[in-house]
Motif scaffolding. Sequence first.
Motif, short mmCIF file in Angstrom:
data_model
loop_
_atom_site.label_atom_id
_atom_site.label_comp_id
_atom_site.label_asym_id
_atom_site.label_seq_id
_atom_site.Cartn_x
_atom_site.Cartn_y
_atom_site.Cartn_z
N PRO A 144 8.27 -5.70 -9.71
CA PRO A 144 7.44 -5.62 -10.93
C PRO A 144 6.07 -4.97 -10.69
O PRO A 144 5.38 -4.65 -11.65
CB PRO A 144 7.24 -7.10 -11.32
CG PRO A 144 8.20 -7.87 -10.50
CD PRO A 144 8.47 -7.07 -9.28
N ILE A 145 5.66 -4.80 -9.44
CA ILE A 145 4.34 -4.21 -9.19
C ILE A 145 4.40 -2.72 -9.48
O ILE A 145 5.21 -2.01 -8.88
CB ILE A 145 3.92 -4.42 -7.72
CG1 ILE A 145 3.98 -5.91 -7.36
CG2 ILE A 145 2.54 -3.84 -7.47
CD1 ILE A 145 3.82 -6.17 -5.87
N PRO A 146 3.59 -2.22 -10.40
CA PRO A 146 3.62 -0.78 -10.67
C PRO A 146 3.23 -0.03 -9.40
O PRO A 146 2.27 -0.42 -8.72
CB PRO A 146 2.56 -0.58 -11.75
CG PRO A 146 2.28 -1.93 -12.30
CD PRO A 146 2.60 -2.91 -11.22
N ALA A 147 3.97 1.02 -9.08
CA ALA A 147 3.73 1.74 -7.82
C ALA A 147 2.29 2.21 -7.74
O ALA A 147 1.68 2.20 -6.68
CB ALA A 147 4.69 2.91 -7.72
N ILE A 148 1.70 2.55 -8.88
CA ILE A 148 0.35 3.10 -8.87
C ILE A 148 -0.67 2.03 -8.49
O ILE A 148 -1.74 2.33 -7.96
CB ILE A 148 0.02 3.76 -10.23
CG1 ILE A 148 -1.11 4.75 -10.07
CG2 ILE A 148 -0.25 2.76 -11.30
CD1 ILE A 148 -0.78 5.90 -9.15
N ALA A 149 -0.31 0.76 -8.72
CA ALA A 149 -1.20 -0.32 -8.31
C ALA A 149 -1.21 -0.48 -6.79
O ALA A 149 -1.99 -1.26 -6.25
CB ALA A 149 -0.77 -1.64 -8.97
N LEU A 150 -0.36 0.26 -6.11
CA LEU A 150 -0.31 0.18 -4.65
C LEU A 150 -1.31 1.13 -3.99
O LEU A 150 -1.34 1.22 -2.76
CB LEU A 150 1.10 0.48 -4.15
CG LEU A 150 2.18 -0.53 -4.52
CD1 LEU A 150 3.53 -0.06 -4.04
CD2 LEU A 150 1.86 -1.91 -3.94
N PHE B 220 4.00 7.72 -0.06
CA PHE B 220 4.44 6.32 -0.08
C PHE B 220 4.55 5.80 -1.51
O PHE B 220 5.54 5.17 -1.88
CB PHE B 220 3.45 5.47 0.73
CG PHE B 220 3.62 3.99 0.57
CD1 PHE B 220 4.71 3.35 1.15
CD2 PHE B 220 2.71 3.23 -0.16
CE1 PHE B 220 4.89 1.98 1.01
CE2 PHE B 220 2.88 1.87 -0.30
CZ PHE B 220 3.96 1.24 0.28
N ILE B 221 3.55 6.10 -2.32
CA ILE B 221 3.56 5.64 -3.71
C ILE B 221 4.71 6.28 -4.49
O ILE B 221 5.41 5.62 -5.26
CB ILE B 221 2.19 5.91 -4.35
CG1 ILE B 221 1.19 4.87 -3.81
CG2 ILE B 221 2.25 5.84 -5.87
CD1 ILE B 221 -0.24 5.23 -4.04
N THR B 222 4.92 7.58 -4.25
CA THR B 222 6.04 8.27 -4.89
C THR B 222 7.37 7.64 -4.48
O THR B 222 8.26 7.42 -5.30
CB THR B 222 6.04 9.76 -4.48
OG1 THR B 222 4.72 10.25 -4.60
CG2 THR B 222 6.98 10.55 -5.33
N PHE B 223 7.48 7.34 -3.19
CA PHE B 223 8.69 6.72 -2.67
C PHE B 223 8.94 5.37 -3.34
O PHE B 223 10.04 5.09 -3.83
CB PHE B 223 8.58 6.56 -1.15
CG PHE B 223 9.41 5.46 -0.58
CD1 PHE B 223 10.79 5.62 -0.48
CD2 PHE B 223 8.84 4.27 -0.17
CE1 PHE B 223 11.58 4.60 0.02
CE2 PHE B 223 9.63 3.25 0.33
CZ PHE B 223 10.99 3.41 0.42
N VAL B 224 7.92 4.53 -3.40
CA VAL B 224 8.09 3.19 -3.98
C VAL B 224 8.52 3.30 -5.44
O VAL B 224 9.41 2.58 -5.91
CB VAL B 224 6.77 2.37 -3.88
CG1 VAL B 224 6.89 1.07 -4.66
CG2 VAL B 224 6.45 2.09 -2.42
N ALA B 225 7.92 4.27 -6.15
CA ALA B 225 8.23 4.43 -7.57
C ALA B 225 9.70 4.76 -7.77
O ALA B 225 10.37 4.20 -8.63
CB ALA B 225 7.37 5.53 -8.17
N ALA B 226 10.24 5.67 -6.95
CA ALA B 226 11.62 6.11 -7.14
C ALA B 226 12.61 5.14 -6.51
O ALA B 226 13.77 5.09 -6.90
CB ALA B 226 11.80 7.51 -6.55
N PHE B 227 12.15 4.36 -5.54
CA PHE B 227 13.04 3.51 -4.76
C PHE B 227 13.75 2.46 -5.63
O PHE B 227 14.96 2.29 -5.56
CB PHE B 227 12.24 2.84 -3.64
CG PHE B 227 13.00 1.80 -2.87
CD1 PHE B 227 13.98 2.18 -1.97
CD2 PHE B 227 12.73 0.44 -3.04
CE1 PHE B 227 14.69 1.22 -1.26
CE2 PHE B 227 13.43 -0.51 -2.33
CZ PHE B 227 14.41 -0.13 -1.44
N PHE B 228 12.99 1.75 -6.47
CA PHE B 228 13.60 0.62 -7.17
C PHE B 228 14.67 1.01 -8.19
O PHE B 228 15.71 0.37 -8.23
CB PHE B 228 12.51 -0.29 -7.76
CG PHE B 228 11.84 -1.12 -6.70
CD1 PHE B 228 12.53 -2.14 -6.08
CD2 PHE B 228 10.56 -0.83 -6.28
CE1 PHE B 228 11.95 -2.90 -5.07
CE2 PHE B 228 9.96 -1.58 -5.27
CZ PHE B 228 10.66 -2.61 -4.66
#
Lengths: 253, 261
Positions: A104-110, A127-135
Amino acid sequence: MRVPAVAVRAASLLGALLGWHLLTSANVRLWVRFDRFPGPLEVAREFGRQLQAGQFYADVAQSVVRILTGFALAAVLGIALGVAVARSRWAGNVLQPLFEVARPIPAIALVPVAILLFPANEQGIVFITFVAAFFPVLVSTRHAVRALPGVWEDAVRTLGGGRARVLAQVVLPGVLPGVFGGLSVGMGVAWICVISAEMISGDFGAGYRTWQAYTIVDYPGVLVGMITIGLLGWLTSGAVELVGRRLTRWRTS
Amino acid sequence: MSDAANGTVTGTAGAVSLRAEGVTLGHDGAAPVVTGLDLTVRAGEVLAVAGPSGCGKSTLLRALAGLLPVRAGRITADGAPITGPSADRALVFQDDALLPWRTARRNVELPLAIRGVPRARRRERAERWLARVGLADAAGRLPRELSGGMRQRVQLARALAGEPRAVLMDEPFGALDAQTRRAMQHLLVEVLADAPATVVFVTHDVDEALLVGDRVVVLGPSGVAAEVLPDPAAPAGAQRAEILAALGARPGPRPAVKEPV
């Protein structure tokens, strides 16, 4: 008479451009105000000017490299971990709670986390791009694995196939239609996040350049940036769709 | 864990005998579907297993394949306990068991690929098997481009291409229309005649059981309820009536046993 789909699509884009032109050239002020809004001709001139200079290509290349790196990592890890979580009770028990908390954590908040973790900005943005697409990839893979008909696996096992065979010949090809749904969504979210991350902490890239233009009150430049992002996003999602359709032509529908 | 891991036993070793002793089957937590079943399948015979839906005939087949562990008793193949699935015992399903992303030929090649047969040889053998089931021209088609009957032919070719010692068939023609079904039954009898394999053929169609089987057993709630040796010389309908009586059904004009809901 049937109008070809391409013509309708082109007309839709042209119609939007025309509407934009009319609203701005007539300086319409009806609560929303177009009198200071740059028109399409002005933006096109700015676009043309930017296309002459090397900076534009450097920014686009930078954003594309970030997107493709983050997306590729997300695709590989999302599919691998999605399969693991769905097929191994042990992997599911260990990983699932972590994923559910992080999802639930928005990737941009990372962004703060990325700044703390990575020595360079560049790695943080990827890393942020990866997290966003990963889920999206992870979740769609997990569902696709669970939805696989058991009969395919039973067939391969009674023909002598072991675990590796089942994974390679049944699970991976069988989940592709579902996975591509997730990849498509992932690509969209990846663009949103790479641009936002560039706006916050980049030194280059389409998002950074767009924000830069805003800070110096260069509105045509902002719109050039936005249109560039839109076109790049469309292009990459289209590529994902195309590859997906190629690879899942065996489907019944 | 796979008793065919060495890959050389198939084909040359010939048919296997299967034996269930005091077998109780069912999924964990649910009531057993089969209790205390004793059944012997002789090497090389075609055993047709008839019975109403829910009698556990499909469950028995999955256990024979090694896909479902027994809850009590034991199942053996030539005396050795069955602990998991193996290329020795191919399973043929009712429908949609072909891998839909592989062409007919590549589906038939699958058991050969698993066994490590070189590409050119497996291609040639798969094509021979497809020709054997009358599908020489459909080798390059995907399952969705084939009719239900054609898909079952491919499944049969795929099962036999691996030269298994036993073929377990779970209502393989149950989803086909009557005419296709009849054609498939005759094709099956013909193909099985030169395959050195033991066959267990599960069906709820009594006429099909009598046509395909060297021996027919009727599975009831307390194990084997009847055993019939199909005899073409027997008076018409007598054997069918015998099986139907064991099934607890009234012999009617429709040959198939009515499925309870």
